[in-house]
Design an enzyme around this catalytic site. Structure first.
Site, mmCIF file in Angstrom:
data_model
loop_
_atom_site.group_PDB
_atom_site.id
_atom_site.type_symbol
_atom_site.label_atom_id
_atom_site.label_comp_id
_atom_site.label_asym_id
_atom_site.label_seq_id
_atom_site.Cartn_x
_atom_site.Cartn_y
_atom_site.Cartn_z
ATOM 1 N N HIS A 700 3.401 50.852 -1.578
ATOM 2 C CA HIS A 700 3.386 49.918 -2.709
ATOM 3 C C HIS A 700 4.700 49.138 -2.760
ATOM 4 C CE1 HIS A 700 2.499 48.730 -6.980
ATOM 5 N NE2 HIS A 700 3.828 48.676 -7.012
ATOM 6 N N GLU A 701 5.801 49.864 -2.737
ATOM 7 C CA GLU A 701 7.108 49.205 -2.804
ATOM 8 C C GLU A 701 7.359 48.360 -1.561
ATOM 9 O OE1 GLU A 701 8.632 49.092 -5.490
ATOM 10 O OE2 GLU A 701 7.517 50.674 -6.510
ATOM 11 N N HIS A 704 6.121 44.888 -1.972
ATOM 12 C CA HIS A 704 7.103 44.024 -2.638
ATOM 13 C C HIS A 704 8.165 43.549 -1.649
ATOM 14 C CE1 HIS A 704 5.725 44.293 -6.711
ATOM 15 N NE2 HIS A 704 5.871 45.596 -6.794
ATOM 16 N N GLU A 729 2.527 41.156 -8.548
ATOM 17 C CA GLU A 729 2.174 42.535 -8.195
ATOM 18 C C GLU A 729 1.054 42.640 -7.167
ATOM 19 O OE1 GLU A 729 3.507 45.399 -8.916
ATOM 20 O OE2 GLU A 729 5.097 44.546 -10.146
#
Length: 925
Positions: A700-701, A704, A729
């Protein structure tokens, strides 16, 4: 989206020059270990360096404000404004990262002071009427600008107005005070979480399973401390116990693996009851945000916050959330019924209810039972080193890039276990750098985050520059008066060098000298020549000093820098350079040793020379560290030694040496981000084994991080994740899918001891277990978003105090009641940084489900998929309208309009979660 994901950057919309989920850090020297400071900023060799860091940012911003106010054209105004934002955000973001991760308390305290001071300066910038007037004028004259520049000018004007620039002085002063108060409350809230994580003492130690011992601290009881603990007899007084620190990571593990109901209950209640001080902090934060919104003409903070986003209004958001809650409820009730039945069977009690502290434990047990899953077996395939390899697999397969480990310079790191990776593309070179701070430690914020401390910008049609720390600041080599420097960025390429900073505004924002612009010349003492096609210069023979474009080596962009009767030239004494009729350098202002000083003229500072190449500040001591090869050709003309003639060098060759050195060794022109996690256990990546939830969090990170690393926008204002929140997001949610796909996992998930590839049946069992309670997990996110919308909605709150509001929402939108005495909202940091915006995770989840289903699922690692993701989505950051990007990537149908706002299509998510049978898809919000 994982609840552990968090942001550290204030999203207060009144801060025009604010960092929007930025994360990039300055970096190390690869060829040799040059002295540097924290994150590569030379200022930050010591904690006190934050003071000078702020000083310089304020000074530089003041110079740019003066430049903007001199009636510049629209393109110059946009670039200079972008530089102010970049300059100030360098301080904001490095201070935020330091405050949340640095183990040295002095650094944390100095970073906090710097953060407060620079935030106060932000409010000064955001209420500067001269800047606002310049932006309005630029907007009126922006017909010739690019679409991104037009969008930037419009956004800046709107942001000024959201900051209250049109209010009367009394109201504007109040807005500034409220913004400062809000920033202070957010800081206090986060500090309370770190300082008061809570503890529970458990006796005897046998109540804690061995697989949790790494999370707890052995203790021995005293008579006074034993009375309220679990042991009921004095016979246990001699037995040792364990102290459990109830930070989120530990609480999650205990609730998942402890078979002792009473232990789970104690840990749950304590973990959801601290820090007590945040009860009042949150109350004051809600009040301050509401007052701010009302001054700005909005009925609530949710209205004020959502207005710039895709959703547009709280009405659209609440309609979406309530519809999602209604859609998921039938399946969550069934899941809750099955889980309650399972608990009763295990406990042998037919009337036993399911309590909040039971949910995770019995979910884990039921999944393991149904799919024969053992957490330790799953974890054996996910060593941290393997997972890092998985990140490398993604970028190689999708984007044709590779990650390489590189060393950090002395003082650059904040912890010995921080790793640094370079993202390299075979055709484009290094794309950026990624710090990995992955292990939990005392005093570190207990969450996971992506930091992008520096944004990117376009320098020319062929070059992309991303600014680094102040060793790249606003100076240039006179013989490279060729290309304009992008507003807001320190130089990173030799070919971008320009005149010295005698004219502060022009020093970074002068327009590029193109080959067709014959009139732009440098004249000595009023005389000048133009030979735009000169291909080389070998001797300063009295006619001209001509520089090639050192990157393309095709033609001379810089024009002549003529000076008569040059012989052994050490300094261009008496030389005056003019640009567009303005004097940009008079070398007699100050003398520095030309070859070793690296610039024609720089101020002398307390015994050192501010030697700079394209904005890189380097002292004489630094220059002395260069190897003879690196020094080679630095002099335009070496002074004659006794008995031998002067040595002339080919300038383009000399500059090429410097260019290669800096582009290879100083990470110039690259995006730099940090990925921060809190994985427990040994600090050896090969021996640390992650559970799959942690793997998902890492991916997930990483989504980003890729959004930042692959962004290629003209202005750093739009770089990477600097987009509207309910759009930003999407990449992180999309890359969670890659953590579950067998075709991806088999590339890196191998047994830590045997090297065996993860079995496909095991992955299928993991997927089946994930889907068992997917509706309940989704319902939890909906509940969080509803709490966020309600707390920051219209005031006063319908049910009185905050805890009562949360309790009522929990009863209405989940299958559990409120536990008296708990207030989990006091360490739900998303209420700070995502205030009124937590719904964005659900928007992103819906959009990501559609992108995965229609674009990625068929062949998730194909270069075709990666090309589409990069060129149609990731590289644009926030530079284009979100709906346009989504349409380009997926075509029609990925969203719809409702009451003027954009709502994601939910059909792919419903299909994925098998909600079709439970709830019809004929949903029209």
């Amino acid at each position: 989206m994982n609840g552990a994901m968090w942001r550290v950057v204030s999203r207060s919309s009144s801060l025009i020059f604010h960092s929007k989920k930025r994360n990039a850090l300055s970096v190390s020297v690869r060829a040799f270990s040059a002295p540097t400071g924290l994150y590569g900023f030379p200022h930050l060799k010591t904690a006190k360096g934050f003071q000078s860091f702020v000083d310089e940012a304020i000074q530089r911003s003041g110079e740019l404000i003066s430049y903007i106010c001199a009636k510049q054209p629209a393109s110059e105004v946009m670039r200079a404004m972008d530089e102010i934002s970049d300059t100030v955000c360098s301080v904001v973001d490095s201070a935020e990262l330091c405050r949340h991760t640095h183990p040295d308390r002095e650094f944390v305290e100095e970073a906090s002071k710097a953060s407060m001071r620079i935030n106060e300066y932000l409010h000064h910038l955001n209420t500067n009427h001269d800047l606002y007037d310049a932006i309005k004028k630029a907007e009126q004259e922006c017909n010739m600008l690019s679409e991104e520049a037009k969008r930037g000018v419009r956004n800046l004007r709107a942001d000024f107005e959201r900051g209250g620039i049109n209010l009367c002085s009394g109201k504007l002063d109040k807005v500034n005070k409220l913004n400062i108060e809000i920033a202070q409350l957010c800081r206090e809230y986060n500090e309370n979480i770190v300082m008061d994580p809570g503890t529970v003492d458990i006796y005897p130690s046998s109540r804690i399973p061995r697989n949790l011992h790494y999370l707890v601290k052995p203790i021995h009881p005293s008579v006074s401390s034993i009375t309220k603990n679990l042991s009921g007899s004095r016979g246990t007084l001699k037995e040792k116990g364990f102290r459990i620190t109830t930070d989120p990571q530990t609480v999650s593990s205990v609730l998942q693996f402890s078979s002792d109901d009473e232990v789970r209950k104690m840990v749950y209640i304590r973990g959801n009851s601290v820090p007590q001080a945040n009860v009042d902090v949150l109350k004051r934060l809600i009040s301050a945000r509401h007052e701010l919104a009302q001054i700005m003409g909005c009925s609530s903070y949710t209205e004020f916050s959502i207005k710039p986003n895709m959703a547009l209004s709280p009405k659209v958001v609440m309609s979406f959330l309530l519809e999602m809650s209604k859609m998921v409820k039938p399946k969550t009730r069934e899941e809750h019924r099955l889980l309650t039945k399972f608990k009763r069977e295990k406990c042998g009690q037919s009337d036993e209810d399911l309590r909040p502290w039971d949910e995770t434990y019995y979910m884990t047990m039921m999944k393991s039972s149904a799919y024969k899953l053992d957490a330790s077996v799953v974890g054996s395939y996910f060593s941290l080193s393997n997972c890092i390899e998985g990140l490398k697999v993604l970028v190689q397969s999708l984007f044709g890039a590779t990650f390489h480990s590189i060393p950090l310079a002395p003082n650059e790191s904040w912890d010995p276990h921080v790793l640094k990776l370079s993202l390299h593309h075979p055709e484009e070179g290094d794309l950026g750098y990624l710090y990995l701070d992955l292990y939990s430690r005392k005093g570190k914020y207990p969450g996971c985050a992506h930091f992008a401390i520096k944004g990117g910008r376009r320098i020319s049609q062929t070059e992309y520059q991303l600014p680094l720390s102040d060793f790249q600041e606003n100076c240039r080599i006179v013989l490279g008066l060729s290309n304009r420097e992008s507003a807001g960025n320190r130089r990173t390429a030799i070919s971008q060098s320009e005149a010295d900073r005698c004219d502060p505004g022009r020093s970074r924002v002068t327009e590029r000298l193109d080959e067709s612009e014959q009139e732009r010349t440098a004249r000595p003492k009023g005389r000048g020549m133009t030979k735009p096609n000169v291909t080389r210069w070998s001797e300063p023979n009295g006619e001209a000093l001509q520089v090639l474009d050192p990157r393309g080596l095709k033609e001379a962009n810089g024009r002549e820098l003529p000076t008569p009767n040059v012989k052994g030239w050490e300094e261009p004494n008496g030389l005056t350079l003019t640009f567009k009729g303005r004097t940009v350098l008079q070398s007699k202002q100050s003398r520095s040793n030309w070859p070793n000083g690296l610039t024609v003229r720089m101020k002398a500072k307390e015994g050192k020379v501010d030697g700079r190449i394209n904005g890189r500040e380097r002292t004489m001591d630094f220059v002395k560290r260069w190897t003879s090869e690196q020094k080679k050709g630095l002099a335009v003309r070496e002074a004659p030694a006794k008995g031998r003639p002067a040595k002339g060098r080919e300038l383009f060759k000399a500059l090429k040496v410097i260019e290669d050195h800096f582009f290879r060794d100083y990470n110039s022109g690259k995006e730099i981000v940090a990925l921060v996690c809190n994985f427990p256990g040994s600090q050896n990546p090969s021996s640390v084994r992650l559970n799959h939830w942690e793997v998902e969090t890492l991916f997930h990170e990483f989504g980003h991080a890729l959004h930042s690393l692959l962004s290629r926008t003209d202005y750093q204002h739009f770089s990477g994740t600097r987009a509207v929140l309910d759009f930003a997001e999407i990449p992180s949610n999309l890359f969670e899918y890659y953590a579950w796909d067998y075709r991806v996992l088999r590339k890196f998930a191998r047994h830590y001891s045997t090297g065996e590839e993860i079995p496909q049946k095991l992955v299928e069992s993991m997927q089946g277990a994930r889907d068992m309670f997917a509706a309940t997990e989704l319902q939890r996110q909906i509940f969080y978003a509803l709490v966020d919308q309600t707390l920051f909605g219209e005031q006063p709150l319908l049910h009185g105090d905050i805890s009562s509001v949360v309790a009522e929402l929990k009863r209405e939108h989940t299958n559990y009641g409120h536990v008296e005495g708990t207030h989990w909202e006091t360490r739900f940091s998303h209420l700070l940084n995502y205030g009124a915006g937590y719904y964005s995770y659900l928007y992103a989840k819906c959009f990501a489900a559609t992108i995965w289903k229609k674009l990625c699922e068929e062949d998730p690692l194909s270069s075709t998929t990666g090309f589409a993701l990069r060129t149609k989505f990731l590289q644009h950051g926030g530079a284009r309208e979100p709906d346009a990007l989504l349409n380009d990537l997926m075509g029609d149908g990925i969203y719809r309009y409702h009451d003027g706002g954009i709502v994601p299509d939910i059909s792919c998510l419903c299909d994925e979660m098998k909600l079709v049978e439970e709830y019809p898809l004929q949903v029209h919000l």
